[in-house]
Write a protein that holds these residues in place. Structure first.
Motif, short mmCIF file in Angstrom:
data_model
loop_
_atom_site.label_atom_id
_atom_site.label_comp_id
_atom_site.label_asym_id
_atom_site.label_seq_id
_atom_site.Cartn_x
_atom_site.Cartn_y
_atom_site.Cartn_z
N GLY A 1 0.81 -1.12 -0.22
CA GLY A 1 0.09 0.13 0.35
C GLY A 1 0.57 0.93 0.21
N GLY A 2 2.07 0.85 0.21
CA GLY A 2 3.12 2.22 0.48
C GLY A 2 3.95 2.41 -0.67
N LYS A 3 4.88 3.27 -0.50
CA LYS A 3 5.25 3.03 -1.93
C LYS A 3 6.84 1.93 -1.10
CE LYS A 3 8.72 6.36 -4.05
NZ LYS A 3 8.80 7.68 -4.50
N ALA A 4 7.25 1.15 -2.19
CA ALA A 4 7.89 0.58 -1.50
C ALA A 4 9.46 0.64 -1.90
CB ALA A 4 7.93 -0.21 -1.85
N VAL A 5 10.88 0.22 -1.91
CA VAL A 5 11.82 0.38 -2.22
C VAL A 5 12.22 -1.64 -3.51
CG1 VAL A 5 14.73 0.05 -2.56
CG2 VAL A 5 12.75 1.81 -1.08
N ILE A 6 12.40 -1.49 -4.51
CA ILE A 6 12.78 -3.03 -4.98
C ILE A 6 14.65 -2.47 -4.90
CG2 ILE A 6 13.29 -4.19 -7.41
CD1 ILE A 6 10.52 -2.40 -8.02
N ASN A 7 14.52 -3.82 -4.53
CA ASN A 7 16.00 -4.47 -4.13
C ASN A 7 16.38 -5.60 -4.89
OD1 ASN A 7 18.34 -4.96 -3.46
ND2 ASN A 7 18.63 -5.81 -1.16
N SER A 8 16.95 -5.34 -6.42
CA SER A 8 17.97 -4.63 -6.78
C SER A 8 17.57 -4.43 -8.54
CB SER A 8 18.96 -4.85 -6.48
OG SER A 8 19.46 -5.89 -6.62
N ILE A 9 18.41 -3.65 -9.00
CA ILE A 9 18.19 -3.59 -10.46
C ILE A 9 19.95 -3.62 -10.97
CG2 ILE A 9 16.44 -2.37 -10.97
CD1 ILE A 9 17.91 0.02 -11.84
N ASN A 10 19.89 -4.18 -11.86
CA ASN A 10 21.55 -4.40 -12.21
C ASN A 10 21.79 -4.76 -13.75
OD1 ASN A 10 22.35 -7.66 -12.50
ND2 ASN A 10 21.79 -7.52 -10.52
N LEU A 11 22.93 -5.33 -14.43
CA LEU A 11 22.50 -5.13 -15.99
C LEU A 11 23.74 -6.79 -15.94
CD1 LEU A 11 23.75 -1.72 -17.35
CD2 LEU A 11 21.74 -3.67 -17.36
N GLU A 12 23.28 -7.33 -15.11
CA GLU A 12 24.31 -8.79 -15.01
C GLU A 12 23.46 -9.47 -16.19
OE1 GLU A 12 25.03 -12.60 -11.93
OE2 GLU A 12 23.59 -11.43 -11.35
N ASP A 13 21.84 -9.35 -15.91
CA ASP A 13 21.67 -10.39 -17.54
C ASP A 13 21.22 -9.18 -18.58
OD1 ASP A 13 21.92 -13.00 -16.46
OD2 ASP A 13 19.51 -12.19 -15.14
N GLY A 14 21.75 -8.38 -18.84
CA GLY A 14 21.32 -7.38 -19.34
C GLY A 14 19.98 -6.27 -19.50
N GLU A 15 19.94 -5.47 -20.61
CA GLU A 15 18.72 -4.95 -20.27
C GLU A 15 17.68 -5.43 -20.33
OE1 GLU A 15 19.80 -1.56 -23.14
OE2 GLU A 15 21.73 -1.23 -22.93
N GLU A 16 17.30 -6.26 -20.65
CA GLU A 16 15.92 -7.11 -20.84
C GLU A 16 14.99 -6.60 -19.28
OE1 GLU A 16 13.35 -10.86 -21.45
OE2 GLU A 16 15.03 -10.64 -23.17
N ARG A 17 15.83 -7.70 -17.83
CA ARG A 17 15.69 -7.59 -16.58
C ARG A 17 15.12 -6.16 -16.03
NH1 ARG A 17 16.63 -7.85 -11.91
NH2 ARG A 17 15.26 -8.82 -9.92
N LEU A 18 16.31 -5.59 -16.06
CA LEU A 18 16.69 -4.03 -15.88
C LEU A 18 15.43 -3.99 -16.42
CD1 LEU A 18 19.01 -2.01 -15.34
CD2 LEU A 18 17.84 -0.91 -16.34
N ASP A 19 14.77 -3.65 -17.87
CA ASP A 19 13.59 -3.01 -18.19
C ASP A 19 12.42 -3.85 -17.84
OD1 ASP A 19 14.87 -1.50 -20.06
OD2 ASP A 19 15.23 -2.53 -21.86
N THR A 20 12.58 -4.59 -17.31
CA THR A 20 10.98 -5.62 -16.65
C THR A 20 11.00 -4.29 -14.88
OG1 THR A 20 11.37 -7.27 -18.69
CG2 THR A 20 10.32 -7.18 -15.87
N VAL A 21 11.98 -4.90 -14.93
CA VAL A 21 11.59 -4.22 -13.00
C VAL A 21 11.11 -2.56 -12.70
CG1 VAL A 21 13.30 -3.95 -11.10
CG2 VAL A 21 13.09 -6.10 -11.84
N CYS A 22 12.48 -1.55 -14.11
CA CYS A 22 11.63 -0.54 -13.73
C CYS A 22 11.23 0.19 -13.91
CB CYS A 22 13.26 0.45 -14.84
SG CYS A 22 15.10 0.26 -14.78
N ARG A 23 10.27 -0.75 -15.23
CA ARG A 23 8.96 -0.27 -15.97
C ARG A 23 7.95 -0.91 -14.43
NH1 ARG A 23 10.39 -2.89 -21.06
NH2 ARG A 23 9.72 -4.50 -20.11
N LEU A 24 7.94 -1.66 -13.71
CA LEU A 24 7.10 -2.25 -11.99
C LEU A 24 7.50 -1.11 -11.98
CD1 LEU A 24 7.72 -5.89 -11.64
CD2 LEU A 24 5.75 -4.55 -11.81
N ALA A 25 9.20 -0.55 -11.31
CA ALA A 25 8.88 0.60 -10.39
C ALA A 25 8.41 1.94 -10.45
CB ALA A 25 10.65 0.95 -9.82
N ARG A 26 8.17 2.14 -12.17
CA ARG A 26 7.10 2.92 -12.47
C ARG A 26 6.28 3.21 -12.50
NH1 ARG A 26 8.24 8.32 -14.88
NH2 ARG A 26 6.38 8.94 -16.06
#
Length: 180
Positions: free
Chosen positions: A110-135
């Motif tokens: 219900g609040g504003k969370a933090v996502i732990n974490s993003i990185n580029l270990e598997d390239g940009e695709e996973r980072l993109d997916t998690v960033c879209r969720l964060a946004r």
């Protein structure tokens, strides 16, 4: 407006006067044997007690990770998050490498969370997916200086990877710089 994260009960600014944002790590199945045992036993009351104890000892946020081999991480996160949002006053850092786990946690939070974490270990695709969720959910993110070559070790490589993550998160996904 200073960026912050929140539970249903309180808001905590990401930038702390003491210059340290204390994240309690005891509610992490990978780092706490006691939490892992409570998770395996389905003792959500015990997990809530651990979370409240950490908050009482000064943690600004709590890292929540339900990853445990042989268990359904999505179902476990769902059960823990539902109780934590009702019974724990400090904001949460959702800690998982699995996108469905992060997504289920953010849907219920219900609040504003933090996502732990993003990185580029598997390239940009996973980072993109998690960033879209964060946004979509207004979450802040913790970024690690890891890319396709592994953990950045030198200062120069750390800056290079951090700059790349920063540009992808802010320019491609519209995440505010202070939410990183």
């Amino acid at each position: 407006v200073e960026p912050s994260v929140s539970s249903l009960y309180q808001s905590v600014p990401i930038a702390q006067d003491a210059s340290v944002l204390a994240i309690g790590e005891r509610t992490n199945a990978n780092g706490s044997k006691k939490f892992r045992e409570l998770l395996a036993a389905g003792d959500v009351d015990g997990m809530v007690h651990m979370a409240r104890e950490q908050a009482g000892h000064g943690s600004h946020l709590l890292d929540v990770c339900t990853a445990y081999v042989g268990r359904d991480e999505v179902a476990d996160m769902n059960a823990v998050i539902k109780r934590f949002i009702a019974d724990v006053t400090v904001p949460l850092a959702i800690d998982s490498t699995e996108v469905p786990v992060i997504e289920t946690a953010l849907k219920h939070y219900g609040g504003k969370a933090v996502i732990n974490s993003i990185n580029l270990e598997d390239g940009e695709e996973r980072l993109d997916t998690v960033c879209r969720l964060a946004r979509r959910h207004g979450a802040a993110v913790i970024a690690l200086t890891i890319d396709e070559q592994g953990v950045a070790k030198s200062c120069e490589r750390k800056i290079e990877v951090a700059r790349r993550i920063y540009e992808l998160a802010t320019e491609r996904h519209g995440i505010r710089p202070r939410a990183l």
